[in-house]
Design a protein around this motif. Structure first.
Motif, PDB file in Angstrom:
ATOM      1  N   LEU A  70       0.288 -16.064 -35.847  1.00 40.92           N
ATOM      2  CA  LEU A  70       0.532 -16.279 -37.271  1.00 40.92           C
ATOM      3  C   LEU A  70       0.621 -14.944 -38.003  1.00 40.92           C
ATOM      4  O   LEU A  70      -0.293 -14.113 -37.920  1.00 40.92           O
ATOM      5  N   PHE A  71       1.720 -14.751 -38.739  1.00 39.39           N
ATOM      6  CA  PHE A  71       1.980 -13.486 -39.428  1.00 39.39           C
ATOM      7  C   PHE A  71       2.459 -13.773 -40.850  1.00 39.39           C
ATOM      8  O   PHE A  71       3.172 -14.740 -41.079  1.00 39.39           O
ATOM      9  N   ALA A  72       2.086 -12.914 -41.781  1.00 41.40           N
ATOM     10  CA  ALA A  72       2.527 -13.083 -43.173  1.00 41.40           C
ATOM     11  C   ALA A  72       3.004 -11.743 -43.720  1.00 41.40           C
ATOM     12  O   ALA A  72       2.274 -10.750 -43.675  1.00 41.40           O
ATOM     13  N   VAL A  73       4.224 -11.728 -44.217  1.00 46.68           N
ATOM     14  CA  VAL A  73       4.826 -10.505 -44.733  1.00 46.68           C
ATOM     15  C   VAL A  73       4.521 -10.352 -46.225  1.00 46.68           C
ATOM     16  O   VAL A  73       4.346 -11.341 -46.940  1.00 46.68           O
ATOM     17  N   ASP A  74       4.437  -9.118 -46.670  1.00 46.12           N
ATOM     18  CA  ASP A  74       4.357  -8.814 -48.104  1.00 46.12           C
ATOM     19  C   ASP A  74       5.687  -8.184 -48.517  1.00 46.12           C
ATOM     20  O   ASP A  74       6.049  -7.101 -48.038  1.00 46.12           O
ATOM     21  N   LEU A  75       6.402  -8.858 -49.392  1.00 48.91           N
ATOM     22  CA  LEU A  75       7.719  -8.393 -49.818  1.00 48.91           C
ATOM     23  C   LEU A  75       7.593  -7.478 -51.037  1.00 48.91           C
ATOM     24  O   LEU A  75       6.754  -7.713 -51.913  1.00 48.91           O
ATOM     25  N   PRO A  76       8.446  -6.466 -51.152  1.00 48.41           N
ATOM     26  CA  PRO A  76       8.314  -5.487 -52.234  1.00 48.41           C
ATOM     27  C   PRO A  76       8.861  -5.938 -53.583  1.00 48.41           C
ATOM     28  O   PRO A  76       8.315  -5.588 -54.630  1.00 48.41           O
ATOM     29  N   ASP A  77       9.955  -6.723 -53.562  1.00 50.37           N
ATOM     30  CA  ASP A  77      10.599  -7.133 -54.814  1.00 50.37           C
ATOM     31  C   ASP A  77      10.050  -8.487 -55.227  1.00 50.37           C
ATOM     32  O   ASP A  77      10.449  -9.523 -54.701  1.00 50.37           O
ATOM     33  N   LYS A  78       9.130  -8.496 -56.192  1.00 50.30           N
ATOM     34  CA  LYS A  78       8.441  -9.721 -56.585  1.00 50.30           C
ATOM     35  C   LYS A  78       8.966 -10.322 -57.882  1.00 50.30           C
ATOM     36  O   LYS A  78       8.353 -11.217 -58.454  1.00 50.30           O
ATOM     37  N   ILE A  79      10.108  -9.813 -58.369  1.00 47.45           N
ATOM     38  CA  ILE A  79      10.718 -10.378 -59.575  1.00 47.45           C
ATOM     39  C   ILE A  79      12.133 -10.845 -59.245  1.00 47.45           C
ATOM     40  O   ILE A  79      12.735 -10.419 -58.263  1.00 47.45           O
ATOM     41  N   LEU A  80      12.651 -11.722 -60.082  1.00 50.27           N
ATOM     42  CA  LEU A  80      13.989 -12.261 -59.858  1.00 50.27           C
ATOM     43  C   LEU A  80      15.015 -11.317 -60.465  1.00 50.27           C
ATOM     44  O   LEU A  80      15.181 -11.240 -61.681  1.00 50.27           O
ATOM     45  N   ASP A  81      15.688 -10.551 -59.608  1.00 48.79           N
ATOM     46  CA  ASP A  81      16.727  -9.653 -60.081  1.00 48.79           C
ATOM     47  C   ASP A  81      17.886  -9.670 -59.100  1.00 48.79           C
ATOM     48  O   ASP A  81      17.842 -10.341 -58.075  1.00 48.79           O
ATOM     49  N   SER A  86      18.616  -8.953 -51.142  1.00 53.58           N
ATOM     50  CA  SER A  86      18.985  -7.864 -50.231  1.00 53.58           C
ATOM     51  C   SER A  86      17.786  -6.980 -49.900  1.00 53.58           C
ATOM     52  O   SER A  86      17.596  -6.577 -48.744  1.00 53.58           O
ATOM     53  N   ILE A  87      16.963  -6.679 -50.907  1.00 54.26           N
ATOM     54  CA  ILE A  87      15.784  -5.832 -50.669  1.00 54.26           C
ATOM     55  C   ILE A  87      14.773  -6.558 -49.782  1.00 54.26           C
ATOM     56  O   ILE A  87      14.321  -6.036 -48.754  1.00 54.26           O
ATOM     57  N   ASN A  88      14.414  -7.774 -50.180  1.00 52.82           N
ATOM     58  CA  ASN A  88      13.416  -8.525 -49.419  1.00 52.82           C
ATOM     59  C   ASN A  88      13.949  -8.962 -48.058  1.00 52.82           C
ATOM     60  O   ASN A  88      13.204  -9.033 -47.085  1.00 52.82           O
ATOM     61  N   GLY A  89      15.248  -9.255 -47.994  1.00 55.22           N
ATOM     62  CA  GLY A  89      15.849  -9.632 -46.721  1.00 55.22           C
ATOM     63  C   GLY A  89      15.757  -8.524 -45.693  1.00 55.22           C
ATOM     64  O   GLY A  89      15.481  -8.755 -44.517  1.00 55.22           O
TER      65      GLY A  89
END
Length: 206
Positions: A70-81, A86-89
């Protein structure tokens, strides 16, 4: 003397045979030791974080998944823009590659919440994730911000609630996916509901 040695050899052989039989049939291994799963990668939504999935992770471990699966990623772009997908992908792409190297597996399963659904679909459709993902489960996923159809070759399940006031059911419903609409659960509640957890397990085991 020869008779004593012969008797001793027979006794030792019988003892070894009994030991093998006892080990193979008398020792019961835990259920999780008998099963191997694809690594599960959890993908959070806007403003979220990896710890959002603590309840789901605990539930999966109760159902036989190992913590090492079990793994959980932390994504950098946390707002809708405009660059969110592309950044989170790209970050998700690197994260999945690392998980596959670490576990020695060929594919992962993804469980994504909210905007994490759109990010995961972008990764699958545009960054080569279609060859690295076996199953995709979205929870109140903002899926249609990326696509209207489930990716080919991937078993997708979209779980969403009639009572979700943050992401509309329209955005979650995807053609070609197994769409499961539930009731009485809010958007954040999708992350800590036993009925939802049960549907996640069914989707991952299908």
């Amino acid at each position: 003397m020869k008779n004593k040695l012969f008797t001793k050899k027979i006794f030792l052989s019988f003892f070894m045979l009994l030991t093998v039989i006892t080990f193979n049939f008398g020792f019961v291994k835990p259920a999780y030791a008998k099963t191997e799963h694809n690594p599960v990668v959890f993908v959070h939504g806007l403003g979220g974080a990896s710890y959002n999935f603590v309840f789901i992770k605990n539930y999966l471990m109760q159902q036989g998944w190992s913590q090492d699966e079990l793994f959980a990623v932390d994504l950098p772009d946390k707002i809708l823009d405009i660059g969110n997908n592309s950044i989170n992908g790209a970050v998700l792409n690197n994260y999945v590659n690392n998980v596959l190297r670490q576990t020695g597996k060929n594919k992962v399963d993804i469980v994504a919440h909210s905007m994490g659904g759109a990010n995961s679909l972008y990764y699958i459709n545009n960054l080569g994730g279609n060859s690295k993902v076996d199953k995709l489960v979205t929870l109140g996923g903002a899926n249609r911000l990326t696509t209207f159809e489930a990716p080919r070759g991937i078993d997708m399940t979209s779980i969403y609630s009639l009572n979700d006031t943050i992401v509309s059911n329209y955005l979650s419903h995807i053609q070609g996916a197994k769409n499961i609409r539930i009731y009485g659960v809010g958007h954040i509640g999708l992350l800590n509901n036993n009925n939802v957890n049960s549907e996640i397990v069914k989707a991952l085991q299908s």
